[in-house]
Enzyme design. Structure first.
Site, PDB file in Angstrom:
ATOM      1  N   HIS A 279     -22.253  20.529  -0.823  1.00  0.00           N
ATOM      2  CA  HIS A 279     -21.367  19.801   0.089  1.00  0.00           C
ATOM      3  C   HIS A 279     -21.550  20.314   1.515  1.00  0.00           C
ATOM      4  O   HIS A 279     -21.641  19.519   2.470  1.00  0.00           O
ATOM      5  CB  HIS A 279     -19.914  19.980  -0.359  1.00  0.00           C
ATOM      6  N   GLU A 280     -21.614  21.626   1.685  1.00  0.00           N
ATOM      7  CA  GLU A 280     -21.792  22.185   3.022  1.00  0.00           C
ATOM      8  C   GLU A 280     -23.181  21.869   3.567  1.00  0.00           C
ATOM      9  O   GLU A 280     -23.350  21.617   4.768  1.00  0.00           O
ATOM     10  CB  GLU A 280     -21.543  23.696   3.000  1.00  0.00           C
TER      11      GLU A 280
END
Length: 276
Positions: free
Chosen positions: A130-131
């Site tokens: 996600h990051e």
């Protein structure tokens, strides 16, 4: 789209800052506010990642002191078509994570000690992916510019509360309105962009890992545990809250209207729909 959103965000927040400057000092105040906005954006472009990591007390990791986490991040970055970001550990028990940096070549991913301890390997992979998705979409630049500009708007609003604006125009009431409404308007702009950004990062993370259910599980657990654990560095620097995968702040219930994060339940539903 990422560059367009960043430009729109900068334009709207610069206009807010200039409007406050005009209230405080007429045309000269507006020009001064524009200069402050320009200087703040340039400073944020080059130094925002270092500032945020320092505020959060981040410690840089390497393969020597965190081999499993380092190798997992490297493998996910390769899948995402990104260079290996710098990897940091945040010394807090609250499970959470964020990414920062002006571009993929100067990016960093920070995870908390609580996240590493609480998540399974698949869940941890989903969070890191996600990051990495934020880095690939260049969302990190937008978030740091927003934090810098919102801080400048809030500062000018606070100044106007005590000065009442040019020639005391608007009086104390005008100063109070400037102090309250300008940061609120800036927050609403950030909220509108941040919610779409989180959904898109979840989608790309699921594609990178191939396991949308793992990220859905991680989001549910992080949201539950974050509500019981105080993240002291984040509480001291609330402008950084939008950067985390789950809101790290213990806000009042009425503040949920202005949250920069979409509802966790909706994020989970979208991920599980991808799995189906």
């Amino acid at each position: 789209m990422g560059n367009a959103r960043t430009f729109i965000l900068m334009a709207v927040m610069t206009a807010l800052l200039m409007g406050l400057g005009a209230m405080a000092g007429g045309s000269q105040g507006a020009i001064l506010a524009l200069m402050v906005a320009g200087a703040g954006n340039i400073w944020a472009w080059w130094n925002s990642d270092k500032m945020v990591l320092r505020q959060q007390g981040a410690v840089e990791l390497s393969r020597a002191n965190a081999p499993d986490l380092f190798d997992l991040t490297a493998a996910l970055a390769q899948r995402a078509g990104l260079p290996m970001p710098r990897l940091y550990l945040l010394e807090t028990d609250q499970p959470n994570a964020f990414a920062t940096g002006r571009d993929p070549q100067n990016a960093a991913v920070a995870v908390t000690r609580g996240l590493v301890a609480a998540m399974s390997r698949d869940e941890l992979a989903g969070v890191i992916a996600h990051e990495l998705a934020h880095i690939r979409h260049r969302d990190t630049l937008m978030m740091t510019v927003t934090a810098t500009m919102a801080g400048a708007i809030a500062m000018l609003g606070n100044m106007m509360m005590f000065t009442g604006g040019r020639d005391n125009r608007g009086g104390a009431l005008g100063g109070i309105l400037a102090m309250i409404l300008a940061p609120l308007a800036a927050g609403l702009v950030q909220m509108a962009i941040s919610r779409a950004r989180e959904y898109e990062a979840d989608r790309l993370a699921a594609e990178i890992t191939g396991q949308p259910q793992a990220l859905a599980s991680a989001l549910a657990r992080i949201a539950q545990m974050a509500g019981r654990t105080v993240n002291i560095p984040a509480e001291k620097n609330p402008a950084s809250a939008a950067m985390f995968i789950i809101n790290p702040l213990h806000a009042l219930r009425m503040d949920a209207l202005f949250s920069t994060h979409p509802p966790t339940e909706e994020r989970i539903n979208r991920l599980m729909a991808m799995r189906a």
